[in-house]
Write an enzyme that holds these catalytic residues in place. Structure first.
Site, short mmCIF file in Angstrom:
data_model
loop_
_atom_site.label_atom_id
_atom_site.label_comp_id
_atom_site.label_asym_id
_atom_site.label_seq_id
_atom_site.Cartn_x
_atom_site.Cartn_y
_atom_site.Cartn_z
N ARG A 137 0.87 -1.19 0.00
CA ARG A 137 0.00 0.00 0.00
C ARG A 137 0.91 1.24 0.00
O ARG A 137 2.10 1.13 0.33
CB ARG A 137 -0.88 0.01 1.25
CG ARG A 137 -1.85 -1.16 1.27
CD ARG A 137 -2.61 -1.25 2.59
NE ARG A 137 -3.41 -2.47 2.63
CZ ARG A 137 -3.64 -3.19 3.72
NH1 ARG A 137 -3.15 -2.83 4.89
NH2 ARG A 137 -4.37 -4.29 3.66
N ARG A 230 -10.82 2.73 5.94
CA ARG A 230 -9.36 2.62 5.80
C ARG A 230 -8.94 2.99 4.38
O ARG A 230 -7.87 3.55 4.17
CB ARG A 230 -8.90 1.21 6.17
CG ARG A 230 -7.40 1.10 6.27
CD ARG A 230 -6.96 -0.21 6.89
NE ARG A 230 -7.17 -1.33 5.97
CZ ARG A 230 -6.87 -2.58 6.27
NH1 ARG A 230 -6.37 -2.89 7.43
NH2 ARG A 230 -7.09 -3.55 5.39
N ARG A 241 -12.72 -9.89 1.56
CA ARG A 241 -12.30 -9.91 2.96
C ARG A 241 -13.50 -10.08 3.90
O ARG A 241 -13.41 -10.76 4.92
CB ARG A 241 -11.52 -8.63 3.29
CG ARG A 241 -10.10 -8.69 2.71
CD ARG A 241 -9.31 -7.42 2.84
NE ARG A 241 -8.02 -7.58 2.18
CZ ARG A 241 -6.82 -7.45 2.77
NH1 ARG A 241 -6.75 -7.10 4.02
NH2 ARG A 241 -5.70 -7.64 2.10
#
Ligand SMILES: Nc1ncnc2c1ncn2[C@@H]1O[C@H](COP(=O)(O)OP(=O)(O)OP(=O)(O)O)[C@@H](O)[C@H]1O
Ligand SMILES: Nc1nc2c(ncn2[C@@H]2O[C@H](COP(=O)(O)O)[C@@H](O)[C@H]2O)c(=O)[nH]1
Length: 289
Positions: A137, A230, A241
């Protein structure tokens, strides 16, 4: 048989298995890192398919070793690799601090809680930097948040026995190298592992004596909100997820792997519970909050 070998002027510790039926000796796959070659080791056969290897006259805090011959971890690896397998694991005499394994669904707040712990107690806790084949990320740095790895290279290192555990999580490979855990324990700190439930199961089956904590979200809706807020995953990845989260929560709560189950509703409250329950964690009692 555990013994010394001379290979190209290098003295190394080798392992051979004797098959009583055929009277043949053969070399198993040896996972993990064994003791450094030297004289004066003694071996003792323990229950649970393990051999204790210890160096005579070593200081109390010096490492001791287990050669796992028929432990649950070795049986699992035999099935995976379809070969005879033995595994070295490192033990420590004296007051070694048990590592802490923290699991829970993606987005529940494991990383946040671990950062708080490391910030408050920088000399007490050290993070085991995992390997992953997923892309970094924007804020993540190689060697700090993860060791970002090429899939083929990581698979080869897994075959070579360099990993304590590994798992395919949300479509990528993740794993804890033995070196990462040793880097923390060698620095005298208590090692924290942020790994998924499959990884926790493997660590539980290994001879690494750890404390296991599972972090639960207050609801699936809140988990989804946290993952979205997030902002690190695509919509497709968030959905994947969340799908995996349901099974992980079920297993986390009911598998008996975890000695402590913490609900992360209010962050400060959850962090306090993580801190004040250190004694309970060590006793490995199952406690629900
Ligand atoms: N108790 C809480 N209340 C509200 N937001 C929280 C709480 N705990 C963590 N968060 C937020 O939720 C998001 C996910 O947290 P975090 O990244 O720590 O999750 P994680 O479990 O480590 O996820 P992953 O497994 O994907 O690494 C972050 O934006 C974090 O700030
Ligand atoms: N079995 C392992 N699981 C790991 C490891 N390192 C991280 N993880 C878990 O992966 C998911 C996703 O992490 P993310 O950084 O992509 O959000 C999360 O649940 C981690 O706990 C590992 O070494 N082994």
């Amino acid at each position: 048989m555990i013994g010394g070998n001379h290979e190209r002027n290098n003295f190394s510790i080798g392992v051979q298995i004797h098959d009583k039926n055929s009277n043949n000796w053969f070399s198993p796959i040896v996972l993990g890192t064994g003791p450094k070659p030297s004289q004066g080791y003694s071996a003792f056969v323990l229950e649970q398919g393990r051999i204790l290897v210890i160096k005579k006259g070593s200081p109390r805090n010096e490492s001791i070793w287990f050669l796992e011959v028929d432990s649950p971890y070795v049986r699992e690896q035999k099935k995976l690799l379809r070969k005879e397998v033995v595994a070295w694991s490192k033990g420590v005499r004296g007051n070694a601090e048990k590592p802490i394994v923290i699991s829970g669904p993606s987005g529940v707040g494991k990383g946040t809680l671990i950062s708080m712990l490391m910030k408050e107690f920088p000399s007490m806790f050290g993070f085991s930097v995992s390997h992953t084949t997923r892309s970094p990320r924007s804020m993540e740095r190689d060697g700090v948040h993860y060791h970002f790895a090429d899939k083929k290279v990581m698979e080869k290192e897994i075959k070579d026995g360099k990993f304590l555990e590994f798992a395919s999580v949300h479509g990528n490979l993740y794993g804890t190298s033995i070196e990462s855990v040793e880097a923390v324990t060698d620095s005298g700190k208590r090692c924290i592992l942020d790994i998924d439930v499959q990884g926790a199961r493997s660590v539980r089956a290994s001879s690494l004596d750890a404390i296991f904590i599972f972090v639960c979200p207050p609801s699936m809706k809140e988990l989804e909100d946290r993952l979205r807020a997030r902002g690190t995953e695509t919509e497709e990845q968030i959905q994947k997820r969340l799908r995996n989260a349901e099974a992980e929560i079920k297993e986390g709560i009911s598998s008996g792997i975890f000695g402590l189950i913490l609900y992360n509703d209010n962050l400060e409250e959850c962090y306090k519970k993580l801190k004040v329950n250190r004694l309970l964690l060590i006793a490995q009692n199952v406690v629900m909050f």
